[in-house]
Scaffold this motif. Structure first.
Motif, mmCIF file in Angstrom:
data_model
loop_
_atom_site.group_PDB
_atom_site.id
_atom_site.type_symbol
_atom_site.label_atom_id
_atom_site.label_comp_id
_atom_site.label_asym_id
_atom_site.label_seq_id
_atom_site.Cartn_x
_atom_site.Cartn_y
_atom_site.Cartn_z
ATOM 1 N N LEU A 44 0.821 -1.204 0.000
ATOM 2 C CA LEU A 44 0.000 0.000 0.000
ATOM 3 C C LEU A 44 0.857 1.257 0.000
ATOM 4 O O LEU A 44 0.613 2.193 -0.753
ATOM 5 C CB LEU A 44 -0.935 -0.008 1.214
ATOM 6 C CG LEU A 44 -1.873 -1.221 1.338
ATOM 7 C CD1 LEU A 44 -2.716 -1.113 2.594
ATOM 8 C CD2 LEU A 44 -2.761 -1.340 0.098
ATOM 9 N N ARG A 45 1.872 1.263 0.866
ATOM 10 C CA ARG A 45 2.776 2.415 0.918
ATOM 11 C C ARG A 45 3.930 2.084 1.853
ATOM 12 O O ARG A 45 3.851 1.157 2.659
ATOM 13 C CB ARG A 45 2.054 3.679 1.401
ATOM 14 C CG ARG A 45 1.634 3.648 2.858
ATOM 15 C CD ARG A 45 0.778 4.860 3.221
ATOM 16 N NE ARG A 45 0.495 4.931 4.651
ATOM 17 C CZ ARG A 45 -0.431 4.223 5.274
ATOM 18 N NH1 ARG A 45 -1.174 3.359 4.582
ATOM 19 N NH2 ARG A 45 -0.629 4.365 6.575
ATOM 20 N N HIS B 94 3.464 -1.057 4.679
ATOM 21 C CA HIS B 94 2.047 -1.388 4.836
ATOM 22 C C HIS B 94 1.604 -2.290 3.675
ATOM 23 O O HIS B 94 1.714 -1.903 2.505
ATOM 24 C CB HIS B 94 1.201 -0.112 4.847
ATOM 25 C CG HIS B 94 1.570 0.858 5.935
ATOM 26 N ND1 HIS B 94 1.037 0.805 7.206
ATOM 27 C CD2 HIS B 94 2.430 1.918 5.937
ATOM 28 C CE1 HIS B 94 1.542 1.780 7.951
ATOM 29 N NE2 HIS B 94 2.388 2.484 7.201
ATOM 30 N N TRP B 95 1.090 -3.458 4.014
ATOM 31 C CA TRP B 95 0.667 -4.449 3.030
ATOM 32 C C TRP B 95 -0.777 -4.875 3.278
ATOM 33 O O TRP B 95 -1.236 -4.882 4.413
ATOM 34 C CB TRP B 95 1.547 -5.699 3.101
ATOM 35 C CG TRP B 95 3.006 -5.469 2.852
ATOM 36 C CD1 TRP B 95 3.956 -5.116 3.764
ATOM 37 C CD2 TRP B 95 3.682 -5.586 1.594
ATOM 38 N NE1 TRP B 95 5.187 -4.998 3.160
ATOM 39 C CE2 TRP B 95 5.053 -5.291 1.828
ATOM 40 C CE3 TRP B 95 3.277 -5.919 0.301
ATOM 41 C CZ2 TRP B 95 5.998 -5.314 0.812
ATOM 42 C CZ3 TRP B 95 4.219 -5.940 -0.710
ATOM 43 C CH2 TRP B 95 5.565 -5.646 -0.458
ATOM 44 N N ARG B 96 -1.472 -5.268 2.217
ATOM 45 C CA ARG B 96 -2.810 -5.850 2.336
ATOM 46 C C ARG B 96 -2.823 -7.186 1.599
ATOM 47 O O ARG B 96 -2.449 -7.264 0.417
ATOM 48 C CB ARG B 96 -3.881 -4.942 1.753
ATOM 49 C CG ARG B 96 -5.279 -5.608 1.761
ATOM 50 C CD ARG B 96 -6.355 -4.749 1.116
ATOM 51 N NE ARG B 96 -6.755 -3.654 1.982
ATOM 52 C CZ ARG B 96 -6.716 -2.377 1.645
ATOM 53 N NH1 ARG B 96 -6.268 -2.031 0.440
ATOM 54 N NH2 ARG B 96 -7.119 -1.437 2.479
#
Length: 559
Positions: A197-198, A210-212
């Protein structure tokens, strides 16, 4: 308030095997308490900060839980080496008396009605267990790069997700979604599961990645830290979608890294051609170099094969771990007893890829190497809820590596028995839940051996229970008994448990090969040369292999 945790000498850092973990933490899977069995994990929001200098973990987990039946408490798995600093339920702090730490778990005195949900936030820290010999046992791997910088990885398949975060340590405990926030020390990167994500820079030089990830396997959630460089690219799928690819590797290895990365696209094409679409094309195909051998961490597979070369011309470890994106991450076994669906299929994909690349000779050579490792010490499937140890460890009655090699050969024999069309349709239905998978029309799912048997029966219109019972639920292999009386050759099967075993075999008489029903007989001219199963289609007992294995296992003495 603090609960749990193991004392450690001030200034000391844990070595391999430290701090010790409890018997409960070592257990993954198995029969669960009813109140935990009624819980489902809809989402997990996980914050991890590892400190390589002290070998400690500070973490926070925000879990969305749902009850399928009324339960008197919330029971999660979490290694007792962690101190639980605070717990909030529904945004309100839970009093200390409502929190207990039964061995290897955290119990919250929060009843939940059927179909109700609860949001639980747990702040915890401590010294995570250091793996002794990852990935064959689990924990944190603290290592350094050749130039002395931190190089860290986690692996939790055997002991379970509770080594890292408060979870439901059972195959069906997958969160519907996981948000991962991993703090990387200055100069390090933190590749992980799912889609990035960032990257958030912090004032002290650290960064938060940040991971999803969509429905990750419980043991697939992975922390990786290192001074990585990365190669990125895009695979144009035969299904029309574009799949991001990335390989994170250590500095100084660019040539080897690019050679491995060159295998990504053709390997993907193989899987998409013979099985179906890459399950996580909306996230990535990711691989990260690790200080341990490897593991199927969903969309961020661990690779530690040292860029080894092999006569088949591809990296078996990269290929095997990638196969688990289909057999393990897209299709997750509902119970450890069904884990041959992960490892048997994953192992069979390597000879199939050899065949795809070079033809039948390579396929036969690779299968032969697997055949000589089948031990037949225990059944592959026992039709009951098992722990990981009860499957993988022969000392605990497990089939051990037979779930890989005997599983692979069972699939080899099944493909010949029912034919390619029926075999691959059955596999697609098992993996995707439908015969026509396309990007976007399927989700990760759970599967079981009995479900696969039912699929094969539906696709073929025949009951192959005799096949699966013999290869999966018997310990011993079927034995083909042949007798020759004049010009008559008679064939019959014996199995460990008496049953009608309707496996045909090929028989070559002179230059002619025919498929013969067994039991049965055929006329053979006097003096004709007869070869049974000349192409090794059928997995069966071999006295020669047994004698070879006994010879290899004999004690050696030096002169």
């Amino acid at each position: 308030m603090a609960a749990g945790g193991t004392a450690q000498a001030i200034g000391a850092v844990p070595e391999k095997g430290e701090p010790p973990i409890s018997a409960q933490t070592q257990v993954s899977g198995g029969v669960r308490p009813p109140d935990q069995a009624a819980l489902r994990l809809d989402a997990a929001d996980l914050w991890f900060a590892l400190d390589p200098a002290t070998r400690t973990l500070s973490a926070r987990a925000r879990l969305t839980l749902r009850a399928t039946a009324a339960i008197p408490r919330l029971l999660l798995d979490l290694d007792s080496n962690y101190h639980v600093r605070s717990v909030r339920v529904g945004g309100r702090s839970l009093r200390a008396g409502a929190i207990s730490r039964p061995d290897g778990r955290i119990a919250l005195a929060v009843p939940l009605a059927a179909r109700a949900t609860a949001t639980v936030e747990i702040v915890y820290d401590g010294t995570p267990h250091v793996a002794v010999n990852a990935p064959w046992d689990d924990g944190i791997v603290w290592s350094t790069t050749p130039d002395g910088r931190p190089w860290v990885a986690t692996t939790t398949e055997g002991y379970g997700c509770d080594l890292l975060w408060p979870c439901l340590d059972f195959p069906e405990g997958e969160p519907g979604e996981a948000l991962l926030h991993i703090t990387a020390p200055e100069g390090l990167k933190a590749p992980s599961n799912g889609r990035l994500l960032r990257v958030e820079p912090l004032p002290d030089g650290r960064s938060v990645w940040h991971w999803r990830a969509r429905q990750p396997n419980t043991y697939a959630i992975a922390i990786n830290l290192g001074p990585y460089e990365v190669i990125e690219g895009t695979y144009r799928s035969r299904y029309g979608n574009a799949i991001p690819m990335a390989y994170w590797y250590l500095p100084g290895e660019e040539a080897q890294a690019r050679a491995l990365f060159a295998e990504f696209a053709p390997t993907l094409d193989f899987f998409e051609a013979v099985i179906g679409p890459y399950p996580f094309g909306d996230e990535k195909l990711g691989v990260v170099e690790t200080p341990h051998k490897g593991m199927e961490h969903q969309t961020i597979n661990a690779y530690g094969n040292g860029y080894a070369k092999a006569p088949e011309g591809f990296d078996w470890l990269f290929h095997h771990e990638l196969s688990h994106e289909w057999f393990g991450n897209q299709l997750t076994a509902a119970n450890w007893d069904d884990y041959w669906l992960h490892e048997g299929f994953g192992s069979y994909m390597q000879p199939l890829y050899g065949r795809w690349r070079e033809g039948e000779a390579r396929y036969a050579v690779m299968l032969e190497a697997q055949r000589n490792q089948i031990a037949n010490r225990a059944p592959i499937v026992r039709d009951r809820v098992l722990t990981e140890e009860e499957v993988y460890e022969p000392a605990k009655g497990g089939a051990g590596t037979d779930i890989y090699y005997k599983g692979s050969w069972t699939l080899h024999t099944l493909r010949w028995l029912i034919g390619d069309a029926a075999f691959y349709e059955s596999v697609r239905r098992l993996v995707y839940g439908r015969p026509d998978p396309r990007p976007g029309n399927f989700r990760p799912r759970y599967g079981a051996t009995r479900a696969f048997e039912a699929i094969v029966a539906r696709v073929t219109g025949k009951d192959y229970g005799w096949f699966f019972d013999t290869y999966l639920r018997d310990r011993a292999l079927p034995e083909l008994v042949t007798t020759r009386d004049g010009d008559t050759l008679r064939l019959a099967w014996t199995t460990e448990r008496p049953r009608a075993f309707a496996m045909p075999v090929e028989v070559q008489v002179g230059d002619t090969v025919r498929r013969v029903a067994v039991p049965g007989e055929l006329r053979v001219p006097a003096g004709a040369r007869v070869t049974i199963d000349p192409a090794a289609r059928v997995l069966r007992r071999s006295v020669a292999v047994e004698e070879y294995q006994a010879w290899r296992a004999r004690p050696t003495t030096s002169k």
